[in-house]
Design a protein around this motif. Sequence first.
Motif, PDB file in Angstrom:
ATOM      1  N   ALA A   1       4.765  -7.830  -4.871  1.00 11.27           N
ATOM      2  CA  ALA A   1       4.570  -8.037  -3.433  1.00 11.27           C
ATOM      3  C   ALA A   1       3.465  -7.109  -2.918  1.00 11.27           C
ATOM      4  O   ALA A   1       2.646  -7.501  -2.073  1.00 11.27           O
ATOM      5  CB  ALA A   1       5.866  -7.798  -2.675  1.00 11.27           C
ATOM      6  N   LYS A   2       3.427  -5.884  -3.432  1.00 10.53           N
ATOM      7  CA  LYS A   2       2.398  -4.930  -3.018  1.00 10.53           C
ATOM      8  C   LYS A   2       1.020  -5.391  -3.475  1.00 10.53           C
ATOM      9  O   LYS A   2       0.026  -5.246  -2.750  1.00 10.53           O
ATOM     10  CB  LYS A   2       2.705  -3.549  -3.605  1.00 10.53           C
ATOM     11  N   ILE A   3       0.938  -5.965  -4.656  1.00 13.97           N
ATOM     12  CA  ILE A   3      -0.333  -6.506  -5.146  1.00 13.97           C
ATOM     13  C   ILE A   3      -0.832  -7.602  -4.214  1.00 13.97           C
ATOM     14  O   ILE A   3      -2.011  -7.626  -3.835  1.00 13.97           O
ATOM     15  CB  ILE A   3      -0.163  -7.049  -6.584  1.00 13.97           C
ATOM     16  N   ARG A   4       0.055  -8.503  -3.833  1.00 11.73           N
ATOM     17  CA  ARG A   4      -0.348  -9.595  -2.934  1.00 11.73           C
ATOM     18  C   ARG A   4      -0.844  -9.040  -1.600  1.00 11.73           C
ATOM     19  O   ARG A   4      -1.827  -9.530  -1.025  1.00 11.73           O
ATOM     20  CB  ARG A   4       0.824 -10.562  -2.711  1.00 11.73           C
ATOM     21  N   GLN A   5      -0.166  -8.011  -1.100  1.00 16.46           N
ATOM     22  CA  GLN A   5      -0.577  -7.382   0.159  1.00 16.46           C
ATOM     23  C   GLN A   5      -1.977  -6.782   0.041  1.00 16.46           C
ATOM     24  O   GLN A   5      -2.821  -6.938   0.926  1.00 16.46           O
ATOM     25  CB  GLN A   5       0.423  -6.290   0.537  1.00 16.46           C
ATOM     26  N   GLN A   6      -2.245  -6.094  -1.070  1.00 19.16           N
ATOM     27  CA  GLN A   6      -3.547  -5.447  -1.250  1.00 19.16           C
ATOM     28  C   GLN A   6      -4.657  -6.476  -1.450  1.00 19.16           C
ATOM     29  O   GLN A   6      -5.791  -6.291  -0.984  1.00 19.16           O
ATOM     30  CB  GLN A   6      -3.501  -4.481  -2.440  1.00 19.16           C
TER      31      GLN A   6
END
Length: 252
Positions: free
Chosen positions: A226-231
């Motif tokens: 999820a953090k990857i998608r946000q970044q």
Amino acid sequence: MNLSFDAKLAQNYKSRSQQIRVMSEAWGSDNLYCPCCGGEKLQRFENNRRVADFFCDECGEEYELKSKGGNIGRKIVDGAYASAIERINCSSNPNLLVLRYCGLSVSELVFVPKFFFVPSVIERRKALSENARRGGWEGSNILYSKIPPDGRISIIKEGSEADKSFVLESYRRIKPLETKDIKKRGWLLDVLSCVNGVGEEFALKDIYKFSEALKAKHTENNNVEAKIRQQLQLLRDKGFIEFLGGGRYRRL
């Protein structure tokens, strides 16, 4: 720019490191412009200032100059480890100028903006022996190879000066990456490094392959994907990648 050092300045110094320091700082004073705002000349701080060497009196940016003979390599020797980490965490670190010289000539000059520094690019060196004059002191290295290519802007390359407009435009392009929040900065630069490690066009699953490595660096996060998608969304909004649809992206 005049790419030659003034050898006369080194005549009163026996140490080669002192000679290079005196010549390179004088060269910088005579030749450096501000790569952030384009100011025509950088000013020198007073001698023996602990961190920065130069400043721009137009925009206020500060710069530290590091000089190396031969290739720049993977690492650059820096000062005390604790001080380096403290500066990064409180956003008081200066921008970095890395100068490579050959003989008495400048062959390379690279500008690294301060917002490309995170704790993971600072390496702790082995502490000095207790019997040494500064026993127990811990120095540090800048892990230059871990700085994303976007954060290494060439001002001089292979003895040739880059056009000033290219340097300023390169900085303008990456300026949106700046954030004072060290955790946000770390995630954004880490995912940018992942993007740089795949092809020009890539799928979300290609970046997910870095999940374990990112989890090891950011142990507090339990939902790395999820953090990857946000970044990736942030990098899209900042103009570094383009979303093609269907989980695919293109580097810009």
